[in-house]
Design a protein around this motif. Structure first.
Motif, PDB file in Angstrom:
ATOM      1  N   TYR A  32       1.047  -1.329  -0.015  1.00  0.00           N
ATOM      2  CA  TYR A  32      -0.261   0.155  -0.218  1.00  0.00           C
ATOM      3  C   TYR A  32       0.363   0.572   0.301  1.00  0.00           C
ATOM      4  O   TYR A  32       0.395   2.248  -0.719  1.00  0.00           O
ATOM      5  N   TYR A  34     -12.346   5.438  -3.586  1.00  0.00           N
ATOM      6  CA  TYR A  34     -11.877   4.044  -4.458  1.00  0.00           C
ATOM      7  C   TYR A  34     -13.387   3.792  -5.581  1.00  0.00           C
ATOM      8  O   TYR A  34     -13.443   3.309  -6.607  1.00  0.00           O
ATOM      9  N   GLY A  86       2.129   2.205  -3.499  1.00  0.00           N
ATOM     10  CA  GLY A  86       1.161   2.758  -4.382  1.00  0.00           C
ATOM     11  C   GLY A  86       0.532   3.778  -4.026  1.00  0.00           C
ATOM     12  O   GLY A  86       0.212   4.440  -5.141  1.00  0.00           O
ATOM     13  N   TRP A  87       0.903   3.981  -2.991  1.00  0.00           N
ATOM     14  CA  TRP A  87       0.505   5.390  -2.505  1.00  0.00           C
ATOM     15  C   TRP A  87       1.628   6.348  -2.304  1.00  0.00           C
ATOM     16  O   TRP A  87       1.071   7.360  -2.742  1.00  0.00           O
ATOM     17  N   MET A 135      -8.295   2.684  -1.624  1.00  0.00           N
ATOM     18  CA  MET A 135      -7.850   3.805  -1.646  1.00  0.00           C
ATOM     19  C   MET A 135      -8.422   5.069  -1.438  1.00  0.00           C
ATOM     20  O   MET A 135      -9.773   4.412  -1.764  1.00  0.00           O
ATOM     21  N   GLN A 185      -8.468  -2.376  -5.121  1.00  0.00           N
ATOM     22  CA  GLN A 185      -8.142  -3.978  -4.012  1.00  0.00           C
ATOM     23  C   GLN A 185      -9.233  -2.666  -2.700  1.00  0.00           C
ATOM     24  O   GLN A 185      -9.066  -3.307  -1.520  1.00  0.00           O
ATOM     25  N   LEU A 202      -4.997   0.229  -6.642  1.00  0.00           N
ATOM     26  CA  LEU A 202      -4.796   0.485  -4.967  1.00  0.00           C
ATOM     27  C   LEU A 202      -6.525   0.364  -4.753  1.00  0.00           C
ATOM     28  O   LEU A 202      -6.942   0.234  -4.117  1.00  0.00           O
ATOM     29  N   TYR A 239      -3.624   3.825   5.383  1.00  0.00           N
ATOM     30  CA  TYR A 239      -4.117   2.292   5.153  1.00  0.00           C
ATOM     31  C   TYR A 239      -4.609   1.968   6.511  1.00  0.00           C
ATOM     32  O   TYR A 239      -5.528   1.289   6.142  1.00  0.00           O
TER      33      TYR A 239
END
Length: 446
Positions: free
Chosen positions: A91, A316, A94-95, A313, A310, A307, A433
């Protein structure tokens, strides 16, 4: 449109173009100024570092190719680190990519584009406005579909090689060739080790973009064969081009003069071809930078999409959708919008240093992940293995580690502040997260 699979439409030509196209963007044209400023106007460490940076990048690409093929999923590095080190590390990867690396690099490229075009037009105060318009155009192209973005990437790759070829050939023909190439190594009173670290952070940006092909592995038709070819062949070609073009610069202008101009390539072109020829070369540079910007937004949007799928995010539900062209349109807009925001700084070197440091923290983790995966999953089928293992991964880890440590502990207050800012923004992802993971768990229990 939600829940659809990204189509496998990309072959080796697109992958190769992604590597070459994203890497040859702005660094080779603009970074010599920062390099020779760091060396105190001395050429030696600068030229040697183009080779060292290329070797580190080559080892990095050949190492990452193994894990990318073992885990051929859309999302790239964040997916690999998640599988090896756990969801939190994945995470944070990706962040960092969504908040710092991809939009920061896109902004830097857009600012370089704006600087160059505003000089051609004679309106230097238009830099930021042009940069933002440039990003908006790339957002539109990428929303049309992956084929359109891939076509732009291929055409821009062909176009950007032209000014490099012309500068290289005519620099050696018309240049005096009397300027020193390898001596002195650094300016008087400077530490070779500290200078090397500062120069490498600039040069690694010039090589930046090689990893952009990994987020689209899930859209490649035959990644097992095509990815190593794209990495190995692409990076070797780039190394050769960079070394030749930088020697060509010095063939025409000495290092201390290159340190004084914002666009060394154009300055050299004007000496060789005159003012009109210099402007023609500048247009070629614009094509180069545009192609690189296209590649970074193309790749970054896939990370944002992964992200969002999943459900970890913020927002999302907006970003986990594919548009009518089967591309993550809202993810493209997100990376582009952040890029527009960062472009407001108008600071090319600040943005590049921030993005490069942020990226290499997780690159080094990815190299380590390849070694760990060999130990934890020795029986998994590996269509491709890193050559000369473990020497190649070790070179990548040591090279990247040296640059990161230098930025944090050996460089001046400016580079250290950039590095610490990167770390703080990345670590902010931890509470985000935890919040998103809790919400995800609560929604599953409802």
């Amino acid at each position: 449109m939600q829940g659809k699979e990204l189509k496998k439409t990309m072959g080796v030509s697109v992958a190769f173009s992604m590597v070459v196209g994203c890497v040859i963007g702005s660094g080779v044209f603009f970074k010599p100024q920062a390099i020779y400023t760091a060396t105190g106007g001395a050429p030696g460490i600068g030229i040697i570092s183009w080779i060292l940076g290329g070797l580190i990048t080559l080892c990095a690409g050949l190492t990452v190719a193994e894990i990318a093929i073992v885990i051929p999923k859309t999302g790239g590095m964040m997916v690999y680190l998640e599988e090896v080190f756990g969801e939190k590390v994945g995470y944070l990867t990706g962040w960092m990519q969504c908040l710092l690396f991809y939009p920061g690099t896109a902004a830097a490229l857009a600012v370089a584009f704006g600087n160059q075009l505003s000089e051609i037009l004679g309106h230097p105060d238009w830099t930021v406005g042009i940069a933002i318009v440039d990003i908006i155009v790339v957002i539109f192209i990428n929303n049309i579909g992956s084929k359109a973005a891939g076509l732009v990437q291929t055409l821009a790759t062909i176009g950007k090689v032209i000014p490099l070829i012309f500068i290289a050939i005519f620099a050696f023909i018309k240049g005096g060739g009397t300027n020193p190439i390898l001596t002195p190594m650094v300016g008087e009173g400077l530490s070779t080790g500290t200078v090397l670290g500062s120069v490498l952070i600039a040069i690694l940006f010039a090589y930046e973009g090689w990893i952009n092909v990994t987020p689209i592995v899930g859209e490649m038709k035959n990644p097992g064969k095509d990815l190593p070819k794209a990495f190995g062949g692409g990076i070797l070609i780039i190394m050769a081009i960079y070394l030749i073009i930088n020697v060509a610069y010095l063939w025409v202008l000495p290092a201390d003069q290159l340190a004084q101009v914002s666009s060394p390539a154009v300055a050299v072109a004007e000496v060789i071809f005159g003012p009109v020829g210099g402007k023609i070369i500048a247009v070629g540079i614009l094509i180069s930078v545009f192609g690189a910007l296209n590649g970074f937004i193309l790749a970054g949007s896939r990370v944002a999409y992964t992200l969002a799928v999943q459900k970890i995010m913020p927002g999302y539900k907006i970003f986990n959708k594919l548009n009518k062209s089967d591309v993550p349109g809202n993810g493209i807009i997100l990376i582009g919008a952040l890029g527009c925001l960062y472009s407001l700084t108008g600071q090319f070197n600040l943005l590049t240093d921030l993005a490069t440091f942020s990226g290499w923290v997780f690159y080094v983790l990815t190299f380590i992940a390849v070694i760990r995966l060999r130990k934890t999953r020795p029986d998994v089928e590996r269509e491709y293995k890193v050559p000369l293992y473990p020497i190649v991964p070790a070179i990548a880890i040591l090279g990247g580690g040296f640059v990161l440590i230098n930025q944090l502990f050996m460089a001046g207050s400016g580079p250290r502040a950039i590095a610490l800012t990167s770390i703080v923004i990345t670590l902010v992802g931890l509470p985000v997260y935890m919040i998103m993971n809790k919400r995800k768990a609560n929604s599953l229990n409802e």
